[in-house]
Write a protein that holds these residues in place. Structure first.
Motif, PDB file in Angstrom:
ATOM      1  N   UNK A  89       0.834  -1.205   0.000  1.00  0.00           N
ATOM      2  CA  UNK A  89       0.000   0.000   0.000  1.00  0.00           C
ATOM      3  C   UNK A  89       0.870   1.256   0.000  1.00  0.00           C
ATOM      4  N   UNK A  90       1.897   1.263   0.824  1.00  0.00           N
ATOM      5  CA  UNK A  90       2.783   2.420   0.893  1.00  0.00           C
ATOM      6  C   UNK A  90       3.553   2.604  -0.414  1.00  0.00           C
ATOM      7  N   UNK A  91       3.976   1.489  -1.020  1.00  0.00           N
ATOM      8  CA  UNK A  91       4.702   1.590  -2.282  1.00  0.00           C
ATOM      9  C   UNK A  91       3.797   2.098  -3.399  1.00  0.00           C
ATOM     10  N   UNK A  92       2.546   1.694  -3.395  1.00  0.00           N
ATOM     11  CA  UNK A  92       1.610   2.201  -4.397  1.00  0.00           C
ATOM     12  C   UNK A  92       1.371   3.692  -4.197  1.00  0.00           C
ATOM     13  N   UNK A  93       1.328   4.134  -2.957  1.00  0.00           N
ATOM     14  CA  UNK A  93       1.203   5.569  -2.693  1.00  0.00           C
ATOM     15  C   UNK A  93       2.404   6.324  -3.262  1.00  0.00           C
ATOM     16  N   UNK A  94       3.595   5.748  -3.100  1.00  0.00           N
ATOM     17  CA  UNK A  94       4.790   6.389  -3.668  1.00  0.00           C
ATOM     18  C   UNK A  94       4.733   6.427  -5.194  1.00  0.00           C
ATOM     19  N   UNK A  95       4.202   5.380  -5.794  1.00  0.00           N
ATOM     20  CA  UNK A  95       4.086   5.356  -7.252  1.00  0.00           C
ATOM     21  C   UNK A  95       3.153   6.458  -7.737  1.00  0.00           C
ATOM     22  N   UNK A  96       2.025   6.631  -7.074  1.00  0.00           N
ATOM     23  CA  UNK A  96       1.100   7.697  -7.453  1.00  0.00           C
ATOM     24  C   UNK A  96       1.780   9.052  -7.340  1.00  0.00           C
TER      25      UNK A  96
ATOM     26  N   UNK B 221      -6.499   2.461  -8.353  1.00  0.00           N
ATOM     27  CA  UNK B 221      -6.215   1.196  -7.678  1.00  0.00           C
ATOM     28  C   UNK B 221      -6.013   1.439  -6.187  1.00  0.00           C
ATOM     29  N   UNK B 222      -5.302   2.504  -5.847  1.00  0.00           N
ATOM     30  CA  UNK B 222      -5.027   2.813  -4.447  1.00  0.00           C
ATOM     31  C   UNK B 222      -6.313   3.041  -3.658  1.00  0.00           C
ATOM     32  N   UNK B 223      -7.257   3.765  -4.234  1.00  0.00           N
ATOM     33  CA  UNK B 223      -8.494   4.049  -3.511  1.00  0.00           C
ATOM     34  C   UNK B 223      -9.428   2.834  -3.456  1.00  0.00           C
ATOM     35  N   UNK B 224      -9.139   1.809  -4.272  1.00  0.00           N
ATOM     36  CA  UNK B 224      -9.963   0.601  -4.254  1.00  0.00           C
ATOM     37  C   UNK B 224      -9.448  -0.410  -3.237  1.00  0.00           C
ATOM     38  N   UNK B 225      -8.180  -0.353  -2.883  1.00  0.00           N
ATOM     39  CA  UNK B 225      -7.598  -1.354  -1.989  1.00  0.00           C
ATOM     40  C   UNK B 225      -8.357  -1.535  -0.678  1.00  0.00           C
ATOM     41  N   UNK B 226      -8.861  -0.477  -0.034  1.00  0.00           N
ATOM     42  CA  UNK B 226      -9.570  -0.698   1.228  1.00  0.00           C
ATOM     43  C   UNK B 226     -10.789  -1.603   1.109  1.00  0.00           C
ATOM     44  N   UNK B 227     -11.343  -1.757  -0.088  1.00  0.00           N
ATOM     45  CA  UNK B 227     -12.511  -2.618  -0.279  1.00  0.00           C
ATOM     46  C   UNK B 227     -12.134  -4.034  -0.669  1.00  0.00           C
ATOM     47  N   UNK B 228     -10.838  -4.307  -0.833  1.00  0.00           N
ATOM     48  CA  UNK B 228     -10.379  -5.608  -1.294  1.00  0.00           C
ATOM     49  C   UNK B 228      -9.740  -6.396  -0.152  1.00  0.00           C
ATOM     50  N   UNK B 229      -9.699  -7.728  -0.265  1.00  0.00           N
ATOM     51  CA  UNK B 229      -8.929  -8.520   0.699  1.00  0.00           C
ATOM     52  C   UNK B 229      -7.458  -8.122   0.651  1.00  0.00           C
ATOM     53  N   UNK B 230      -6.817  -8.125   1.794  1.00  0.00           N
ATOM     54  CA  UNK B 230      -5.422  -7.697   1.859  1.00  0.00           C
ATOM     55  C   UNK B 230      -4.513  -8.558   0.991  1.00  0.00           C
ATOM     56  N   UNK B 231      -4.896  -9.778   0.729  1.00  0.00           N
ATOM     57  CA  UNK B 231      -4.075 -10.645  -0.113  1.00  0.00           C
ATOM     58  C   UNK B 231      -3.976 -10.128  -1.543  1.00  0.00           C
ATOM     59  N   UNK B 232      -4.878  -9.228  -1.960  1.00  0.00           N
ATOM     60  CA  UNK B 232      -4.866  -8.693  -3.321  1.00  0.00           C
ATOM     61  C   UNK B 232      -4.112  -7.374  -3.431  1.00  0.00           C
ATOM     62  N   UNK B 233      -3.606  -6.863  -2.319  1.00  0.00           N
ATOM     63  CA  UNK B 233      -2.950  -5.559  -2.392  1.00  0.00           C
ATOM     64  C   UNK B 233      -1.630  -5.609  -3.153  1.00  0.00           C
ATOM     65  N   UNK B 234      -0.757  -6.550  -2.837  1.00  0.00           N
ATOM     66  CA  UNK B 234       0.523  -6.650  -3.556  1.00  0.00           C
ATOM     67  C   UNK B 234       0.323  -7.014  -5.023  1.00  0.00           C
TER      68      UNK B 234
END
Length: 446
Positions: A258-265, A293-306
């Protein structure tokens, strides 16, 4: 998002009778735009904007054949089934909680993030954000504790999905429309790029590049002619493009992902400031797609974040490759050509496009990063320096029995919140919420 007026639902209902595209392939941006307007406190402008934008939209495409659990693979990526896909997801969302449907279809659609120049995933991101807001609002009415989307540290705090209220109405329909659009335009990258699977070992992660470095070292497509499909077909000819598309560091831990995706944005947004001039419309999606994608992660299972991070990086890299300019442009650089360059043959001054700058001299009085108030103020000050047909400080002859009235250059456009408000009391004309330069004096014009 505080939308107690119901304007967002009204706008979505208006839009769901239209198709997701216009003019053959251009995306319908209205569902995403109205959500952003309402979120940023501009609810009062939504219906007026729709009245203008709606004239460009088209009716929904005709249905071809229903999509089922046994036929969806054949229909994936087939734009003839745009309406069929929306119908399919509407049935799925009517039978199951929306989080479950999203968790099933998100990994199926990840490989085609480039669908319609990433507009599929972007529209899904807007729809999911409204549904998360609904859950947060409903839960806040019963408990003061954290709700979906609230954060502690870097990653959002999630709650048990089945404890969420069941949404319905236009916002759930919008998720069906968004998922259907993504599925109908599903478009994998050319060639073999690993968009999922297990995380690399720690040694490989340490050697991989952070987002800003990975973006800076991307190769560039030499022949940038044609549309996105033509350019994507030439991507395999770019030397080292597959290595570049897999260069981003993707940690296996969900919070780190999640943090790395924030850095990418953040890195993609910063790069747009120096490279967006290559193709401003298309390159902006290299930042908005990972943000969706970043704003969708909270609605997804954590296994799908990476896996989500691993899937979104190659499309971002490819967009930079096929539309990126040969050299960056710093904020202080003056463009050599384009709508800011003017017409060298006629000697006309360069002008800015847009509601707050049309017709304004781009070489004087405007600094990068100024807000609407600053641009408008600089604009009217520029006219005061003598570029307008009438100088604002000049006065007309006195009317019979009345005071002198200032001459104002009406060509100088102002944004809505700077609109002139005139009130006459006892022969005095006052201007409120207007730049001082329009009156030709400091303060009130008498």
């Amino acid at each position: 998002m505080d939308d107690t007026s119901g304007i967002l639902d009204e706008a979505l209902e208006r839009l769901h009778s239209t198709g997701p595209e216009r003019a053959g392939w251009l995306s319908n941006h209205a569902p995403m735009a109205v959500e952003a307007l309402v979120r940023h406190g501009q609810s009062g402008t939504v219906h007026g904007w729709l009245d203008s934008y709606g004239s460009k939209l088209e009716d929904r495409p005709r249905r071809v054949s229903p999509i089922t659990e046994t036929t969806w693979r054949q229909a994936l990526g087939d734009p003839r089934h745009l309406t069929d896909w929306a119908d399919y997801f509407a049935r799925q969302l009517a039978e199951r909680p929306w989080r479950e449907v999203l968790a099933v279809w998100w990994p199926r659609l990840l490989s085609g993030i480039l669908a319609s120049a990433t507009h599929g995933v972007i529209r899904v991101g807007h729809a999911v954000r409204t549904l998360l807001d609904d859950e947060q609002t409903a839960r806040a009415a019963h408990t003061p504790h954290a709700a979906p989307g609230t954060t502690t540290g870097s990653a959002p705090v999630l709650t048990v999905p089945h404890a969420s209220p069941a949404p319905s109405g236009p916002r759930l329909t919008e998720l069906a429309e968004a998922l259907g659009y993504w599925a109908a335009r599903h478009q994998p990258l050319p060639g073999a790029v690993d968009g999922g699977g297990a995380a690399p070992p720690a040694a490989a992660l340490a050697a991989a590049a952070p987002p800003a470095v990975a973006l800076a070292t991307l190769p560039r497509l030499a022949d940038q002619s044609g549309g996105i499909r033509d350019r994507l077909a030439r991507v395999p000819t770019v030397p080292g493009w597959q290595q570049a598309a897999g260069a981003l560091r993707v940690p296996g831990d969900p919070d780190l992902a999640y943090e790395q995706l924030s850095r990418l944005v953040r890195a993609a947004t910063h790069r747009y400031a120096t490279h967006g001039h290559g193709e401003p419309v298309m390159l902006v999606h290299a930042a908005t797609a990972p943000n969706a994608v970043l704003r969708t992660l909270p609605a997804l299972p954590r296994a799908l974040w990476a896996p989500s991070l691993r899937a979104v990086w190659p499309p971002v890299a490819v967009l930079m490759m096929i539309y990126g300019p040969a050299a960056p442009r710093l904020c202080d650089d003056r463009p050599a050509e384009g709508h800011l360059a003017g017409d060298r043959a006629t000697g006309r001054r360069p002008t800015l496009d847009g509601p707050a700058g049309r017709g304004h001299d781009a070489r004087r009085g405007v600094r990068a990063g100024r807000g609407a108030r600053g641009r408008a103020r600089d604009q009217v000050r520029g006219h005061r320096r003598g570029r307008g047909s009438r100088r604002p400080g000049r006065r007309r002859p006195r009317a019979r029995g009345g005071p002198a009235r200032p001459v104002h250059d009406r060509r100088a456009p102002l944004t809505r919140h700077l609109a002139r408000r005139v009130s006459r009391t006892g022969g005095t004309t006052s201007f409120r919420q207007v730049p001082r330069a329009r009156t030709g004096r400091r303060g009130r014009c008498r």
